[in-house]
Write a protein that holds these residues in place. Structure first.
Motif: not given
Length: 428
Positions: A96-123
């Motif tokens: 739910p926290k990530l879902e709520q973050l995705s609904k917070e507009g541009e700021a939420g999308r930037r945060k999710i993009n940051q998580y995506t970049r962090m996950l990219t490295i171990p993958l």
């Protein structure tokens, strides 16, 4: 075509847009330079022979833009980033926290993009290790000393991080979606090589089949453009409201629902997942454990790019991701609330939940058509290969769809910026 040329001509007349286009092209040039810097310790000739003799590796090489057959420092491409995006979007539906973050507009999308970049490295690290094991099992790489091995993994991971950074630079300072444009540039960069391989071995019969294949390609391009531009127009009427001496509303507009609401994303996601079984099978094929080795050989047989299981799985993944991604980017309940908030309603449908249910009813049915079309495009290479007998030109509907869709979206982005520039000039 005339409209396309007019927009292109006008875009170069605008200093700001011209600067963005030149910046994007400069990034493409940088990527192609890096694509020809090989990683040390790899027998490139043996690697090219492997990619030319194996359909799975050929398909993988197409979506890396030829960087794998050259085994450049960006050989992993954007696959780790795409896989990270898939994982983040899946767990967004669970937590739910990530879902709520995705609904917070541009700021939420930037945060999710940051998580995506962090996950990219171990993958990327995991995929680099898997690539090393795969090449070692094929006799293309020898056993590396620990320091050299760490350097190899760091180089491949850094290449992916570099590509992600360049893609985001295009998104911020260039034209269009940078990640999609880099994937498209890679595919386009591979086309001349594929065409050269096809015509170098062409006979009178294959030449005729090649012309048939080109005709099929043109038909596919026309179909993609038609489906991408197709929309279902939902009439929305805004009631007239009187506030003091002012009258508002009383207008009729249309809510456009695209037939292919998800765009090219389902194809990219599905490609990333459908290639995983073959990659794991090639990794485990030389395992000393007889059971694992047998399972890997069977998976390799089942998931051949021209096999039935591979294509059925690919088709179902594309259809599933189309519905999944459409549900993420289009929320009927939210649209219904916005329509009701501004005093609008769909004729014959009550505002609120009935409107949401009606929009969901329409969207589900038109998405089915779009999903079936994307699925058919995905399995087109097998049908084309069986019809023409040409396997060397392994550039099917998937690659064409990505290229055409991204070009259309980029063209629309340029057109939108031209319109915005005209409005700014009018306001001044």
């Amino acid at each position: 075509m005339k409209n396309f040329l007019d927009v292109l001509k006008n875009s170069f007349k605008s200093p700001e847009i011209r600067k963005k286009i030149i910046f994007t092209l400069a990034i493409f040039l940088v990527v192609r330079i890096f694509a020809h810097i090989p990683v040390a310790g790899v027998d490139l000739q043996a690697l090219k022979n492997l990619f030319n003799s194996n359909q799975f590796f050929s398909l993988l090489d197409i979506f890396s833009g030829g960087t794998l057959s050259e085994f450049s420092i960006i050989g992993l491409g954007l696959n780790p980033y795409i896989n990270a995006s898939i994982i983040l979007q899946l767990i967004t539906m669970v937590f739910p926290k990530l879902e709520q973050l995705s609904k917070e507009g541009e700021a939420g999308r930037r945060k999710i993009n940051q998580y995506t970049r962090m996950l990219t490295i171990p993958l990327a690290v995991l995929q680099a290790i898997g690539m090393y094991a795969l090449l070692k099992s094929q006799g293309i790489m020898g056993t590396l000393p620990p320091i050299t091995f760490i350097s190899f993994i760091a180089t491949m991971t850094s290449g992916t991080v570099l590509l992600v950074w360049l893609g985001e630079l295009i998104t911020e300072r260039g034209i269009g979606n940078g990640i999609s444009l880099l994937i498209t540039a890679g595919i386009l960069g591979r086309i001349p090589i594929l065409i050269g391989q096809t015509f170098s071995t062409a006979t009178a019969e294959t030449a005729m089949n090649t012309l048939i294949l080109i005709g099929m390609g043109l038909l596919v391009i026309a179909s993609i453009i038609m489906v991408n531009e197709a929309t279902r127009q939902i009439t929305v009427f805004y009631a007239r409201r009187v506030r003091g001496n002012k009258t508002a509303g009383g207008q009729t507009t249309h809510l456009p629902l695209r037939l292919n609401q998800a765009g090219v994303i389902p194809i990219i996601f599905a490609v990333s997942l459908v290639l995983l079984p073959s990659m794991l099978a090639n990794f485990l094929r030389t395992s000393p454990n007889q059971i694992l080795s047998t399972i890997a050989q069977n998976i390799n047989i089942w998931f051949q790019p021209n096999g039935a299981i591979y294509n059925i799985t690919y088709f179902l993944l594309v259809v599933g991701f189309t519905y999944f991604y459409t549900a993420i980017i289009f929320n009927p309940k939210k649209i219904a609330e916005e329509i009701q908030k501004h005093g609008g309603f769909i004729p014959g449908i009550r505002p609120g939940n009935p409107t949401s249910a009606y929009l969901n009813y329409i969207l589900t049915r038109i998405t089915l058509v779009g999903a079936m079309f994307l699925g058919a495009i995905a399995v087109l290479p097998t049908l084309a290969g069986a019809t023409t007998g040409i396997q060397s030109l392994f550039l099917g509907g998937t690659a064409i769809l990505i290229v055409v869709s991204v070009i259309l979206e980029t063209f629309k982005a340029i057109e939108a910026q031209l319109v915005m520039r005209n409005y700014d000039g009018f306001l001044k």
